[in-house]
Scaffold this active site. Structure first.
Site, short mmCIF file in Angstrom:
data_model
loop_
_atom_site.label_atom_id
_atom_site.label_comp_id
_atom_site.label_asym_id
_atom_site.label_seq_id
_atom_site.Cartn_x
_atom_site.Cartn_y
_atom_site.Cartn_z
N GLN A 108 0.85 -1.20 0.00
CA GLN A 108 0.00 0.00 0.00
C GLN A 108 0.88 1.25 0.00
O GLN A 108 0.40 2.36 -0.10
CB GLN A 108 -0.91 0.02 1.23
CG GLN A 108 -1.84 -1.17 1.34
CD GLN A 108 -2.56 -1.18 2.68
OE1 GLN A 108 -3.62 -0.58 2.85
NE2 GLN A 108 -1.96 -1.86 3.63
N VAL A 110 3.79 3.98 -1.08
CA VAL A 110 4.09 4.68 -2.34
C VAL A 110 5.58 4.95 -2.44
O VAL A 110 6.02 5.69 -3.33
CB VAL A 110 3.25 5.98 -2.44
CG1 VAL A 110 1.78 5.64 -2.60
CG2 VAL A 110 3.45 6.91 -1.24
N ASP A 111 6.36 4.33 -1.53
CA ASP A 111 7.82 4.51 -1.62
C ASP A 111 8.40 3.37 -2.45
O ASP A 111 7.68 2.47 -2.89
CB ASP A 111 8.44 4.54 -0.19
CG ASP A 111 8.20 3.26 0.60
OD1 ASP A 111 7.69 3.35 1.75
OD2 ASP A 111 8.50 2.17 0.08
N HIS A 126 -1.45 1.41 -4.23
CA HIS A 126 -1.81 2.82 -4.08
C HIS A 126 -0.89 3.74 -4.88
O HIS A 126 -0.80 4.93 -4.59
CB HIS A 126 -1.79 3.20 -2.59
CG HIS A 126 -2.88 2.53 -1.81
ND1 HIS A 126 -2.90 2.50 -0.42
CD2 HIS A 126 -3.98 1.86 -2.22
CE1 HIS A 126 -3.99 1.84 -0.03
NE2 HIS A 126 -4.64 1.43 -1.10
N SER A 203 -2.69 -1.09 9.37
CA SER A 203 -3.80 -1.08 10.34
C SER A 203 -5.04 -1.74 9.74
O SER A 203 -6.06 -1.86 10.41
CB SER A 203 -4.13 0.37 10.73
OG SER A 203 -4.54 1.08 9.56
N PRO A 228 3.57 -4.35 15.78
CA PRO A 228 3.89 -4.21 17.22
C PRO A 228 2.74 -3.64 18.07
O PRO A 228 2.84 -3.56 19.28
CB PRO A 228 5.07 -3.23 17.18
CG PRO A 228 4.79 -2.37 15.99
CD PRO A 228 4.13 -3.27 14.98
P1 OAD Z 1 -1.46 3.06 9.01
O1 OAD Z 1 -0.72 4.26 9.47
O2 OAD Z 1 -2.98 3.08 9.00
O3 OAD Z 1 -1.04 1.78 9.88
C1 OAD Z 1 0.33 1.51 10.11
C2 OAD Z 1 0.39 0.22 10.89
O4 OAD Z 1 1.76 -0.14 11.02
C3 OAD Z 1 -0.20 0.32 12.30
O5 OAD Z 1 -1.04 -0.78 12.53
C4 OAD Z 1 1.04 0.26 13.20
O6 OAD Z 1 0.76 -0.44 14.41
C5 OAD Z 1 2.00 -0.55 12.36
N1 OAD Z 1 3.41 -0.28 12.62
C6 OAD Z 1 3.99 0.85 13.09
N2 OAD Z 1 5.32 0.70 13.15
C7 OAD Z 1 5.59 -0.55 12.68
C8 OAD Z 1 6.78 -1.30 12.50
N3 OAD Z 1 7.98 -0.78 12.80
N4 OAD Z 1 6.69 -2.55 12.01
C9 OAD Z 1 5.47 -3.10 11.70
N5 OAD Z 1 4.30 -2.44 11.86
C10 OAD Z 1 4.38 -1.18 12.35
O7 OAD Z 1 -0.91 2.73 7.55
P2 OAD Z 1 -1.57 1.77 6.48
O8 OAD Z 1 -2.28 0.65 7.12
O9 OAD Z 1 -0.51 1.44 5.50
O10 OAD Z 1 -3.74 5.25 1.57
O11 OAD Z 1 -2.62 2.76 5.76
C11 OAD Z 1 -3.27 2.26 4.61
C12 OAD Z 1 -3.57 3.43 3.72
O12 OAD Z 1 -4.22 4.48 4.47
C13 OAD Z 1 -2.34 4.10 3.14
O13 OAD Z 1 -1.84 3.40 2.03
C14 OAD Z 1 -2.92 5.45 2.74
C15 OAD Z 1 -3.79 5.74 3.95
O14 OAD Z 1 -4.93 6.46 3.58
C16 OAD Z 1 -3.52 6.09 0.51
O15 OAD Z 1 -2.69 6.97 0.54
C17 OAD Z 1 -4.40 5.81 -0.66
#
Ligand code: OAD
Length: 258
Positions: A108, A110-111, A126, A203, A228
């Site tokens: 998901q 974009v990097d 994405h 998440s 975590p």
């Molecule tokens: P979130 O910011 O919603 O969730 C990040 C998740 O990573 C959380 O559940 C954290 O607990 C977990 N996390 C944090 N640090 C971590 C680590 N070191 N190792 C493993 N997990 C860790 O980001 P996404 O779920 O990616 O969409 O969000 C999905 C989409 O929401 C993104 O792609 C973006 C946003 O709207 C678009 O831009 C279209």
């Protein structure tokens, strides 16, 4: 290493020993240990006063293209100065193991950190910070090597398309937009065939990406979550490794080699 983590790690390693097709779904948490703020954290500092749903939307870009373009340039610059961390590198080594017939990373994010770590089969659900395109003719736009300093440039006029003179937009999926069809098809096919899916650093709030683990389970595949978050709960039958990507994936690689 807690006894719970060690047990989950051993179980996941066993699943991977008998797996032929693996898919990994990654989110912003996968890049967090490379210093890339998650989508929502990115509102710190210069961007604290903006609503992310305005910055990442067609309406936001139409209303204030210079601010939106500058925000994505700032994110691109952050990624360009970041490095893949141990979790990215371990995932690339895992993907190269001859035991797997298929190993697909569906991200998901974009990097380009998965690619820079050495992953070769990466599906961007994405879009990408490195794939801007013309809004008029959809021609890809070649970016300059370095982004403009974000601190000095909170507003940057988007480039003009060299092919047709139209306005160039970031190559990422905005709120309200559909996912790139080809990428989604690849992700669904990988999930439907997967013996094991790793869900790392997401998440699972944003669909349809968050629905992919359901596809895996419905096809009798196994799902393991790496995250975590102390409050995270996983679905019945899913494995949880409560750890960061930088901790869990290298440990998994070691466990598999053992
Ligand atoms: P979130 O910011 O919603 O969730 C990040 C998740 O990573 C959380 O559940 C954290 O607990 C977990 N996390 C944090 N640090 C971590 C680590 N070191 N190792 C493993 N997990 C860790 O980001 P996404 O779920 O990616 O969409 O969000 C999905 C989409 O929401 C993104 O792609 C973006 C946003 O709207 C678009 O831009 C279209």
């Amino acid at each position: 290493m807690s006894a719970e983590f060690a047990a989950s790690l051993a179980t996941l390693a066993d699943l991977l020993r008998s797996a032929r097709r693996v898919v990994v779904l990654t989110g912003a948490g996968m890049s967090a240990e490379s210093g890339i703020p998650t989508f929502r954290d990115a509102q710190t500092g210069l961007w604290a006063r903006f609503d992310p749903y305005v910055l990442a939307s067609p309406e936001g870009f139409a209303q204030d293209p210079d601010t939106v373009w500058a925000w994505y340039e700032a994110r691109r610059r952050q990624v360009m100065s970041a490095q893949p961390h141990a979790g990215h590198l371990a995932l690339a080594r895992l993907s190269a193991l001859s035991r797997f017939d298929e190993f697909t990373v569906v991200t998901q994010n974009v990097d380009d950190l998965h690619e820079r770590a050495g992953c070769t089969n990466v599906v961007h659900l994405h879009g990408s910070l490195f794939a801007p395109r013309c809004m008029a003719c959809a021609a890809p736009h070649r970016l300059d090597a370095g982004a403009v300093e974000p601190e000095r440039a909170p507003r940057i006029a988007p480039p003009v398309c060299q092919a047709c003179g139209g306005r160039v937009r970031p190559g990422v999926v905005w709120f309200g937009e559909s996912l790139p069809e080809h990428a989604w098809q690849l992700a669904m096919q990988a999930a439907a065939r997967a013996d094991v899916m790793l869900v790392v650093g997401t998440s699972s709030q944003v669909y349809p990406a968050a629905g992919l683990p359901v596809e895996v389970r419905q096809a009798d595949g196994q799902v393991a979550v790496i995250n975590p978050d102390p409050s995270l709960r996983v679905s019945p039958g899913e494995l949880l490794l409560r750890a960061t990507a930088g901790e869990a994936i290298p440990a998994l690689l070691t466990e598999l080699a053992g």
